[in-house]
Motif scaffolding. Structure first.
Motif, PDB file in Angstrom:
ATOM      1  N   ILE A  44       0.839  -1.202   0.000  1.00 19.45           N
ATOM      2  CA  ILE A  44       0.000   0.000   0.000  1.00 19.45           C
ATOM      3  C   ILE A  44       0.874   1.252   0.000  1.00 19.45           C
ATOM      4  O   ILE A  44       1.757   1.391   0.860  1.00 19.45           O
ATOM      5  CB  ILE A  44      -0.936   0.004   1.228  1.00 19.45           C
ATOM      6  N   PRO A  45       0.656   2.167  -0.916  1.00 22.78           N
ATOM      7  CA  PRO A  45       1.428   3.421  -0.909  1.00 22.78           C
ATOM      8  C   PRO A  45       1.146   4.257   0.342  1.00 22.78           C
ATOM      9  O   PRO A  45      -0.011   4.416   0.728  1.00 22.78           O
ATOM     10  CB  PRO A  45       0.936   4.145  -2.169  1.00 22.78           C
ATOM     11  N   PHE A  46       2.202   4.737   0.965  1.00 22.56           N
ATOM     12  CA  PHE A  46       2.111   5.641   2.123  1.00 22.56           C
ATOM     13  C   PHE A  46       1.218   5.078   3.243  1.00 22.56           C
ATOM     14  O   PHE A  46       0.246   5.716   3.639  1.00 22.56           O
ATOM     15  CB  PHE A  46       1.596   7.009   1.688  1.00 22.56           C
ATOM     16  N   PRO A  47       1.542   3.912   3.797  1.00 27.14           N
ATOM     17  CA  PRO A  47       0.670   3.301   4.807  1.00 27.14           C
ATOM     18  C   PRO A  47       0.774   3.912   6.196  1.00 27.14           C
ATOM     19  O   PRO A  47      -0.078   3.653   7.051  1.00 27.14           O
ATOM     20  CB  PRO A  47       1.161   1.843   4.828  1.00 27.14           C
ATOM     21  N   GLU A  48       1.814   4.727   6.434  1.00 24.10           N
ATOM     22  CA  GLU A  48       2.056   5.266   7.774  1.00 24.10           C
ATOM     23  C   GLU A  48       2.251   6.780   7.715  1.00 24.10           C
ATOM     24  O   GLU A  48       2.494   7.344   6.659  1.00 24.10           O
ATOM     25  CB  GLU A  48       3.306   4.629   8.393  1.00 24.10           C
ATOM     26  N   GLY A  49       2.171   7.373   8.910  1.00 17.89           N
ATOM     27  CA  GLY A  49       2.485   8.795   9.029  1.00 17.89           C
ATOM     28  C   GLY A  49       1.264   9.677   9.022  1.00 17.89           C
ATOM     29  O   GLY A  49       0.507   9.691   8.056  1.00 17.89           O
ATOM     30  N   ASN A  50       1.066  10.429  10.104  1.00 17.93           N
ATOM     31  CA  ASN A  50      -0.081  11.333  10.212  1.00 17.93           C
ATOM     32  C   ASN A  50       0.264  12.778   9.865  1.00 17.93           C
ATOM     33  O   ASN A  50      -0.606  13.641   9.905  1.00 17.93           O
ATOM     34  CB  ASN A  50      -0.671  11.285  11.629  1.00 17.93           C
ATOM     35  N   HIS A  51       1.531  13.040   9.535  1.00 17.63           N
ATOM     36  CA  HIS A  51       1.928  14.398   9.134  1.00 17.63           C
ATOM     37  C   HIS A  51       2.928  14.279   7.990  1.00 17.63           C
ATOM     38  O   HIS A  51       4.034  13.759   8.145  1.00 17.63           O
ATOM     39  CB  HIS A  51       2.555  15.150  10.320  1.00 17.63           C
ATOM     40  N   TRP A  52       2.511  14.748   6.832  1.00 20.12           N
ATOM     41  CA  TRP A  52       3.354  14.754   5.648  1.00 20.12           C
ATOM     42  C   TRP A  52       3.407  16.174   5.090  1.00 20.12           C
ATOM     43  O   TRP A  52       2.414  16.902   5.147  1.00 20.12           O
ATOM     44  CB  TRP A  52       2.808  13.809   4.580  1.00 20.12           C
ATOM     45  N   ILE A  53       4.549  16.540   4.557  1.00 20.18           N
ATOM     46  CA  ILE A  53       4.711  17.851   3.919  1.00 20.18           C
ATOM     47  C   ILE A  53       4.884  17.636   2.424  1.00 20.18           C
ATOM     48  O   ILE A  53       5.802  16.934   1.978  1.00 20.18           O
ATOM     49  CB  ILE A  53       5.916  18.616   4.489  1.00 20.18           C
ATOM     50  N   ALA A  54       3.978  18.221   1.655  1.00 19.99           N
ATOM     51  CA  ALA A  54       4.027  18.136   0.192  1.00 19.99           C
ATOM     52  C   ALA A  54       4.467  19.490  -0.349  1.00 19.99           C
ATOM     53  O   ALA A  54       3.862  20.515  -0.022  1.00 19.99           O
ATOM     54  CB  ALA A  54       2.660  17.754  -0.363  1.00 19.99           C
ATOM     55  N   THR A  55       5.508  19.477  -1.188  1.00 19.53           N
ATOM     56  CA  THR A  55       6.090  20.730  -1.686  1.00 19.53           C
ATOM     57  C   THR A  55       6.182  20.711  -3.209  1.00 19.53           C
ATOM     58  O   THR A  55       6.608  19.724  -3.811  1.00 19.53           O
ATOM     59  CB  THR A  55       7.501  20.946  -1.109  1.00 19.53           C
ATOM     60  N   LYS A  56       5.776  21.826  -3.815  1.00 16.91           N
ATOM     61  CA  LYS A  56       5.922  22.001  -5.258  1.00 16.91           C
ATOM     62  C   LYS A  56       6.072  23.494  -5.526  1.00 16.91           C
ATOM     63  O   LYS A  56       5.164  24.280  -5.238  1.00 16.91           O
ATOM     64  CB  LYS A  56       4.713  21.444  -6.010  1.00 16.91           C
ATOM     65  N   ASP A  57       7.235  23.868  -6.049  1.00 14.87           N
ATOM     66  CA  ASP A  57       7.541  25.293  -6.275  1.00 14.87           C
ATOM     67  C   ASP A  57       7.364  26.054  -4.966  1.00 14.87           C
ATOM     68  O   ASP A  57       7.992  25.708  -3.971  1.00 14.87           O
ATOM     69  CB  ASP A  57       6.655  25.850  -7.390  1.00 14.87           C
ATOM     70  N   ASP A  58       6.493  27.066  -4.927  1.00 12.45           N
ATOM     71  CA  ASP A  58       6.313  27.869  -3.713  1.00 12.45           C
ATOM     72  C   ASP A  58       5.062  27.463  -2.932  1.00 12.45           C
ATOM     73  O   ASP A  58       4.567  28.238  -2.108  1.00 12.45           O
ATOM     74  CB  ASP A  58       6.223  29.352  -4.070  1.00 12.45           C
TER      75      ASP A  58
END
Length: 326
Positions: A44-58
């Motif tokens: 399963i993609p990304f099965p763990e973690g309750n806080h993720w930071i997604a970044t693209k350009d600004d």
């Protein structure tokens, strides 16, 4: 969960009782069952973690997986997140507190969104045996049979997922969403909704009443939650194991349903399509429109993982993903 709590307050007297006490069902998994679960989770993609930071350009997005029910262990989590999240430009919730309150006001005047107001009731549409079993289960949750008979099947399906102990626990809906709303309020950060409650109800009611009743009858055993399920979910959430929550629910649901694996899979796929796949796709239209800002996307943790999860969608949209402290 917030919608259910609104309806409970409007329809039934809520009395304070002891909080849920149960056993973490993961402790009872056999070695074989645990190995099978681990294998499933690895795929399963990304099965763990309750806080993720997604970044693209600004554009920087803090995705926070939430649990809609209260747990004292959330307090230290919010304390850790506050220094970062108090600096963002906006918060996006499934539905904001302001819009929930507006819906609550309308619902107090018109309960038709959750009640069958004309035509046959559930007593008429279910066998005597099935109705007796369902009405007893709902009675354990403080819902009298005369009222349950008039409730829409999708609403009752969700009610079954709330253990009786939780329904009678003060502040049971002060989950992570509510705590993050309080943080946004404190720092006067704008808040927006990813969906409208009215649209959500239309989606739930997209199948005929007869089809909803048939599904409710087949899945009532699988949907019913008790103290053990609540404790298991809360523990797994604090451990940031959101995919495991979903997979455990699937395993336990099959066992409790009495259905064949094929029959249960069809029902489960319908559940995933309505509550997760369709909603995630709709939310992504809003999320991908956010440019040149830092925002929080706070949604149920079950929306993060899997092929249809928000994290996978964002990765395919060119965002760089980094797991962060929770």
């Amino acid at each position: 969960m917030r919608l259910l709590s609104i309806c409970l307050c409007l329809l039934f007297p809520i009395t304070a009782q002891a909080a849920c006490e149960g056993r973490d069902l993961r402790l009872d998994l056999s070695t074989e069952a645990q190995a099978e679960l681990d294998e499933t989770l690895r795929a399963i993609p990304f099965p763990e973690g309750n806080h993720w930071i997604a970044t693209k350009d600004d554009t920087v997005l803090h995705l926070i997986g939430t649990l809609h029910t209260n747990d004292a262990r959330m307090g230290p989590v919010v304390d850790r997140l506050a220094p970062i999240l108090s600096q963002v430009d906006a918060f996006y919730f499934e539905v904001t507190k302001t819009e929930m309150e507006a819906f609550e006001k309308d619902l107090a005047e018109d309960l038709s969104p959750v009640l069958i107001t004309s035509g046959p009731t559930l007593i008429d549409l279910m066998s005597e045996e099935d109705w007796a079993a369902l009405s007893q289960t709902l009675a354990d949750r403080g819902i009298p049979s005369w009222m349950a008979a008039k409730m829409r099947p999708w609403f009752l399906s969700m009610m079954l997922g709330i253990p009786p102990c939780l329904m009678n626990t003060p502040d049971f809906d002060r989950g992570m969403d509510t705590r993050l709303t309080e943080l946004a309020d404190e720092h006067q950060i704008p808040q927006y909704s990813l969906e409208r409650i009215e649209d959500l109800i239309v989606m739930f009611d997209s199948h005929s009443l007869e089809d909803q009743v048939a599904s409710l009858t087949r899945m009532s055993g699988a949907l019913e939650a008790g103290d053990d399920q609540m404790i298991t979910m809360a523990n797994a959430y604090i451990e940031e194991q959101h995919a495991a929550i979903m997979e455990l629910a699937k395993i336990q649901g099959l066992e409790a349903s009495g259905l064949t694996p094929e029959e249960f899979d069809a029902e489960w796929q319908s559940f995933e399509d309505q509550l997760l796949i369709q909603r995630n796709a709709n939310w992504m239209e809003i999320i991908l429109s956010l440019k040149d800002q830092t925002a929080v996307i706070a949604v149920g943790a079950g929306h993060l993982s899997n092929d249809y999860g928000l994290l996978n969608h964002l990765q395919h949209a060119g965002y760089t993903l980094e797991r962060a402290e929770f």
